[in-house]
Design an enzyme around this catalytic site. Sequence first.
Site, mmCIF file in Angstrom:
data_model
loop_
_atom_site.group_PDB
_atom_site.id
_atom_site.type_symbol
_atom_site.label_atom_id
_atom_site.label_comp_id
_atom_site.label_asym_id
_atom_site.label_seq_id
_atom_site.Cartn_x
_atom_site.Cartn_y
_atom_site.Cartn_z
ATOM 1 N N GLU A 1 11.053 80.265 -38.832
ATOM 2 C CA GLU A 1 10.838 81.703 -38.701
ATOM 3 C C GLU A 1 11.292 82.282 -37.364
ATOM 4 O OE1 GLU A 1 8.564 80.028 -41.857
ATOM 5 O OE2 GLU A 1 8.453 79.564 -39.709
ATOM 6 N N GLU B 1 2.411 75.775 -34.277
ATOM 7 C CA GLU B 1 2.129 76.435 -35.551
ATOM 8 C C GLU B 1 1.121 77.567 -35.387
ATOM 9 O OE1 GLU B 1 3.710 75.614 -38.603
ATOM 10 O OE2 GLU B 1 4.927 74.682 -37.055
ATOM 11 N N ASP C 1 2.946 86.013 -45.545
ATOM 12 C CA ASP C 1 4.183 86.427 -44.897
ATOM 13 C C ASP C 1 5.266 86.969 -45.818
ATOM 14 O OD1 ASP C 1 4.288 83.863 -45.922
ATOM 15 O OD2 ASP C 1 5.321 82.974 -44.224
ATOM 16 N N GLU D 1 6.237 76.951 -54.381
ATOM 17 C CA GLU D 1 7.098 75.998 -53.696
ATOM 18 C C GLU D 1 8.276 75.589 -54.574
ATOM 19 O OE1 GLU D 1 6.974 75.205 -50.654
ATOM 20 O OE2 GLU D 1 4.936 75.552 -49.944
#
Length: 542
Positions: free
Chosen positions: A458, A428, A314, A178
């Site tokens: 996304e 989600e 991902d 992050e």
Amino acid sequence: MPPSTRRWLSLGFVALVIIVGLYHLIDFDQPLVVNEPIVVALNNNQFQWKDVPQQYPVSSMMALPTARPLHIPTIQFDFSWRKESKEEKDEREARMKAVKENFAHAWEGYKAHAWMKDEVAPLSGGSRETFGGWAATLVDSLDTLWIMGFKKEFMNAVSSLDKIDFSRSSGEEINVFETTIRYLGGFLSAYDLSGHASLLTKAVELGEMLYVAFDTPNRMPNTRWKWKDAATGKPQEAAAYTIVAEIGSLSLEFTRLSQLSGDPKYFDAVQRISEQFLRYQNQTRLAGMWPVIVTPENADFVSDNTFSLGAMSDSLYEYLPKVQYMLLGGLHKEYRDMYEAAIATAKQHNFFRPLNKDNLDILVSGLVKVYEGRVELVPEGQHLVCFAGGMIGIASQIFGLNDLSTARKLVDGCIWSYASTPAKIMPETFRLIPCKGDCMWNEAEWRKEVLNYQTEPEAIESVFILYRITGDTTLQDKAWDMFQAIEKHTRTDIAHASLIDVTLSIPAKSDRMESFWTAETLKYFFLIFSEPNVISLDEYVL
């Protein structure tokens, strides 16, 4: 980088990334030299992360490739022949203006209620320190400020960066992933756009800190990092277990930092990770893909039995074509091979056509479990996996593959998921029924389990990419429908809020606005209504 080389940009989020680069065989069984433990006084105002000695130093650095970059085919549709009518231009610009106004609303809320904090609380007006306490929303949104033309706000934000001190943190533990995507990516993308030297200086300062997280016996990083222990010289071990995206999504920013700073150590650090993915790709339980959980401590990348392109995986896949190949100039064919192997497996096992009332020919990417050689699809859709349509679209262009139809079906699956809930917003996570045979609608078999929505980027990212590749203006209309629904339900007096349950026509809000709302989601909405030469896919890696 030389002028002849494409200028590549690490935008936002981004999203979630890995670069493999050159293939060097590394012997992880060979011990590295160990220095004596050292002690660093964190209360010393002169403390610098670059001064922390490496206990397991690298004896030989792997260098960035220096050969002439290959020609990479263009990605974007040729918009030059299309004449936009005055009505079309007025509509597009009105939509772009609406997106920009929403960004300004969120930014003003952040400034008024949470300046120099990580996040604003959009309901209570408070603030949150969720990612180290280094002003995550500010740093992550720098490139969006520049792209949208908020140059005064941009300069004000840049002038505040001196207040960020990476020798201090709001938490005892740092999430290296992050921190890399929100902060290091924020500094580098803003520098690539603006050229302000202070941004690169700050990126190097943070890079020096994060590099210490790799100081372990096998040079695999400690992804949930006890930074004070490292700063004071306590020995570190690589993470015993970590999700694959966290260890596999550091390479974009680290490689770009090496390119801009001239220091090879950042590329070397992530290249050692990338070599493991390359080595083990065909040895996992689902050959071609990597499992969701890996064990960096002993370089175990094969034991877990869960495989997905979605959450926790991902960005590992996303940047095989977008970064590993393009950012490094297309010099190593093996990374195209890695992408093609992964997508071939995903097409066979993860992608499925869901049962839907209109019998639309769409695709969703699900989760796969492998039990003693038996492959089982879990037909779970995720907002996070909507990046896949854009990824496959870009790969189809640069590799000359015939995959645009697959990319479009995945994007259409995400658009359908937005339109199918009462709030007209994709959740989600959700359950679907895979088609069997004719795919005719059967009300008795239909069920869907829907959770929350956190303003993630996304879906609009892939809609934007497919629009830039195909020139299909109906995608702009779909994007506008998505934006209107999101604005309607997320906007508060202060900023924008996540939603708790989009199965309701008026979803309840939660007191959270993640930095990717201003850093990515609104940026992609803005770009799809911008002129096609604004952040061209042929000039930047997004």
